[in-house]
Write a protein that holds these residues in place. Structure first.
Motif, short mmCIF file in Angstrom:
data_model
loop_
_atom_site.label_atom_id
_atom_site.label_comp_id
_atom_site.label_asym_id
_atom_site.label_seq_id
_atom_site.Cartn_x
_atom_site.Cartn_y
_atom_site.Cartn_z
N GLY A 1 40.37 38.88 36.24
CA GLY A 1 41.44 39.69 35.67
C GLY A 1 42.79 39.18 36.13
O GLY A 1 42.93 38.00 36.47
N GLY A 2 43.76 40.08 36.13
CA GLY A 2 45.10 39.67 36.51
C GLY A 2 45.76 38.86 35.40
O GLY A 2 45.32 38.88 34.25
N THR B 1 46.85 35.27 35.76
CA THR B 1 46.68 33.81 35.74
C THR B 1 45.70 33.31 34.67
O THR B 1 46.00 32.33 33.99
CB THR B 1 46.24 33.30 37.14
OG1 THR B 1 47.20 33.74 38.11
CG2 THR B 1 46.15 31.79 37.17
N PRO B 2 44.55 33.98 34.48
CA PRO B 2 43.57 33.41 33.54
C PRO B 2 43.94 33.59 32.06
O PRO B 2 43.27 33.02 31.19
CB PRO B 2 42.27 34.14 33.86
CG PRO B 2 42.62 35.33 34.65
CD PRO B 2 44.00 35.18 35.17
N ASP C 1 35.74 42.08 38.03
CA ASP C 1 36.30 43.33 38.53
C ASP C 1 37.08 44.00 37.43
O ASP C 1 37.38 43.40 36.40
CB ASP C 1 37.17 43.11 39.77
CG ASP C 1 38.52 42.47 39.45
OD1 ASP C 1 38.57 41.59 38.59
OD2 ASP C 1 39.51 42.89 40.04
N ARG D 1 40.10 47.33 36.77
CA ARG D 1 40.88 48.49 37.19
C ARG D 1 40.22 49.70 36.54
O ARG D 1 39.59 49.60 35.47
CB ARG D 1 42.32 48.36 36.69
CG ARG D 1 43.08 47.20 37.36
CD ARG D 1 42.79 45.86 36.68
NE ARG D 1 43.48 44.75 37.29
CZ ARG D 1 44.74 44.42 37.02
NH1 ARG D 1 45.44 45.12 36.17
NH2 ARG D 1 45.31 43.37 37.63
N ASN E 1 41.56 44.68 32.58
CA ASN E 1 41.14 43.27 32.55
C ASN E 1 40.33 42.99 31.28
O ASN E 1 40.43 41.93 30.68
CB ASN E 1 40.32 42.91 33.79
CG ASN E 1 41.15 42.90 35.06
OD1 ASN E 1 42.37 42.73 35.00
ND2 ASN E 1 40.52 43.09 36.20
N GLY F 1 40.62 34.87 40.56
CA GLY F 1 42.00 34.64 40.95
C GLY F 1 42.12 34.97 42.43
O GLY F 1 41.12 35.33 43.07
N MET F 2 43.32 34.87 42.96
CA MET F 2 43.54 35.28 44.34
C MET F 2 44.93 35.92 44.46
O MET F 2 45.90 35.38 43.91
CB MET F 2 43.45 34.08 45.31
CG MET F 2 43.47 34.52 46.78
SD MET F 2 43.67 33.12 47.92
CE MET F 2 45.43 32.80 47.67
N HIS G 1 43.25 38.56 48.56
CA HIS G 1 42.12 39.28 47.90
C HIS G 1 41.65 38.45 46.72
O HIS G 1 42.40 37.65 46.14
CB HIS G 1 42.53 40.70 47.48
CG HIS G 1 43.25 40.79 46.18
ND1 HIS G 1 44.62 40.89 46.07
CD2 HIS G 1 42.77 40.80 44.91
CE1 HIS G 1 44.95 40.97 44.80
NE2 HIS G 1 43.86 40.91 44.07
N THR G 2 40.40 38.71 46.33
CA THR G 2 39.88 38.12 45.10
C THR G 2 38.98 39.16 44.43
O THR G 2 38.51 40.07 45.10
CB THR G 2 39.10 36.82 45.37
OG1 THR G 2 38.79 36.18 44.13
CG2 THR G 2 37.84 37.07 46.18
N SER H 1 38.14 42.49 43.16
CA SER H 1 38.81 43.65 43.77
C SER H 1 38.29 43.85 45.17
O SER H 1 38.01 44.97 45.63
CB SER H 1 38.63 44.90 42.89
OG SER H 1 39.53 44.82 41.78
N ARG I 1 38.85 50.64 41.98
CA ARG I 1 38.55 49.51 41.11
C ARG I 1 37.05 49.25 41.21
O ARG I 1 36.43 49.62 42.19
CB ARG I 1 39.30 48.26 41.60
CG ARG I 1 40.81 48.39 41.63
CD ARG I 1 41.37 47.23 40.97
NE ARG I 1 42.81 47.13 40.87
CZ ARG I 1 43.45 45.98 41.00
NH1 ARG I 1 42.78 44.91 41.37
NH2 ARG I 1 44.73 45.91 40.78
N LYS J 1 51.43 32.62 46.52
CA LYS J 1 50.01 32.50 46.95
C LYS J 1 49.87 31.48 48.08
O LYS J 1 48.80 31.34 48.67
CB LYS J 1 49.13 32.06 45.78
CG LYS J 1 49.31 32.83 44.48
CD LYS J 1 48.74 34.24 44.56
CE LYS J 1 48.97 35.01 43.29
NZ LYS J 1 48.00 34.73 42.22
C1 6PG Z 1 42.69 41.84 39.17
C2 6PG Z 1 42.13 40.51 39.51
C3 6PG Z 1 42.69 40.08 40.82
C4 6PG Z 1 43.57 38.90 40.48
C5 6PG Z 1 44.51 38.58 41.59
C6 6PG Z 1 45.52 37.53 41.13
O1 6PG Z 1 41.96 42.71 38.69
O2 6PG Z 1 43.92 41.96 39.37
O3 6PG Z 1 40.81 40.42 39.45
O4 6PG Z 1 41.76 39.69 41.79
O5 6PG Z 1 42.74 37.77 40.20
O6 6PG Z 1 45.19 39.77 41.92
O7 6PG Z 1 46.25 38.11 40.08
P1 6PG Z 1 47.29 37.23 39.24
O8 6PG Z 1 46.47 36.22 38.50
O9 6PG Z 1 47.96 38.22 38.33
O10 6PG Z 1 48.22 36.59 40.25
#
Ligand code: 6PG
Length: 242
Positions: free
Chosen positions: A43-44, A46-47, A70, A72, A82, A142-143, A148-149, A151, A176, A199
């Motif tokens: 999620g997040g 970056t991807p 993971d 939210r 996500n 992501g990180m 964290h990675t 959740s 989460r 990061k």
């Molecule tokens: C989430 C992701 C989380 C994400 C990191 C990096 O649900 O937010 O799974 O682990 O990978 O927080 O987030 P960014 O890619 O937005 O920096």
């Protein structure tokens, strides 16, 4: 890991293009060996560019089975979802059969019940493949700036759950759902996508294996087989291919 690689790319777009290449490589290995591709999405933010690139590809989509690492605890139409991000960027634009997309059930009133339900879904799915536990072909991660990675947040109980495939994570009091460390580590390939100067510090703690894993949960991700880190120059300052 049997194989660990660190690749530093100039920027997010070239990182995403490289991530696309690796995703297709892992897909081809999985299809050749088992006729299907079990992928776990990160999620997040970056991807998102990787997902947009995937939406432009002509791949054997009917062999894809898509899961999340993971989520939210919001409905898929919520801006923080996500699942919603991946559908808008990719899944809504290609013909993966709807039954082969397995979102985390964030509509249940109790997140613990939702974690148990997704655990059961994974158990049944992998048992149907004669596997006692999940062995995903590719897990995208992501990180966060705190290391964290998924959740799996610093100093939370989720880091130490080993008897469930899915558990409840917590970020600043917000629930989460997250895959647990053993499930991620049983994947054939884990691919981290990490971009941005914010990061850098956590990455240093994780890649030098110095940071306390409870403080830098990404350190807990040590898959038996393949671990690949794709970093942009800002996050990966000073790192190069090991
Ligand atoms: C989430 C992701 C989380 C994400 C990191 C990096 O649900 O937010 O799974 O682990 O990978 O927080 O987030 P960014 O890619 O937005 O920096």
């Amino acid at each position: 890991p049997a194989e660990q690689r660190i690749e530093v790319l100039p920027d997010l777009e070239s990182l995403s293009q490289r991530a696309l290449e690796i995703t297709v490589e892992q897909m081809e290995l999985a299809l050749a060996a088992r006729g299907r591709f079990n992928i776990v999405l990160a999620g997040g933010s970056t991807p998102k560019s990787l997902y947009e690139r995937l939406s432009q590809e002509a791949l054997p989509w009917s062999a894809f089975h898509v899961f999340w690492g993971d989520e939210r605890y919001v409905p898929p139409d919520h801006p923080d979802s996500n699942e919603g991000m991946a559908r808008q960027a990719w899944l809504d634009h290609i013909p993966i059969p709807a039954a082969q997309i397995y979102p985390m059930p964030t509509f249940l009133p109790d997140p613990h019940q939702a974690a148990a339900q997704y655990h059961q879904e994974l158990l049944v799915y992998f048992q149907s493949l004669d596997k006692p536990t999940p062995d995903f072909d590719l897990v995208l991660l992501g990180m966060g700036p705190d290391g964290h990675t998924a959740s799996l947040f610093p100093h939370t109980p989720a880091l130490n759950v080993t008897d469930q495939f899915v558990t409840v994570g917590e970020k600043e009091g917000q629930p989460r759902l997250t895959l647990t460390v053993p499930v991620i580590n049983q994947a054939r390939c884990v691919l981290f996508l990490v971009a941005g100067a914010n990061k850098q510090a956590a990455l240093g703690q994780v890649l030098t294996k110095t940071g306390d894993p409870q403080a830098y949960p990404a350190r807990l991700i040590q898959p038996d087989e393949t671990l690949i880190w794709l970093l942009d120059q800002e996050a990966g300052l000073g790192w190069s291919d090991e």
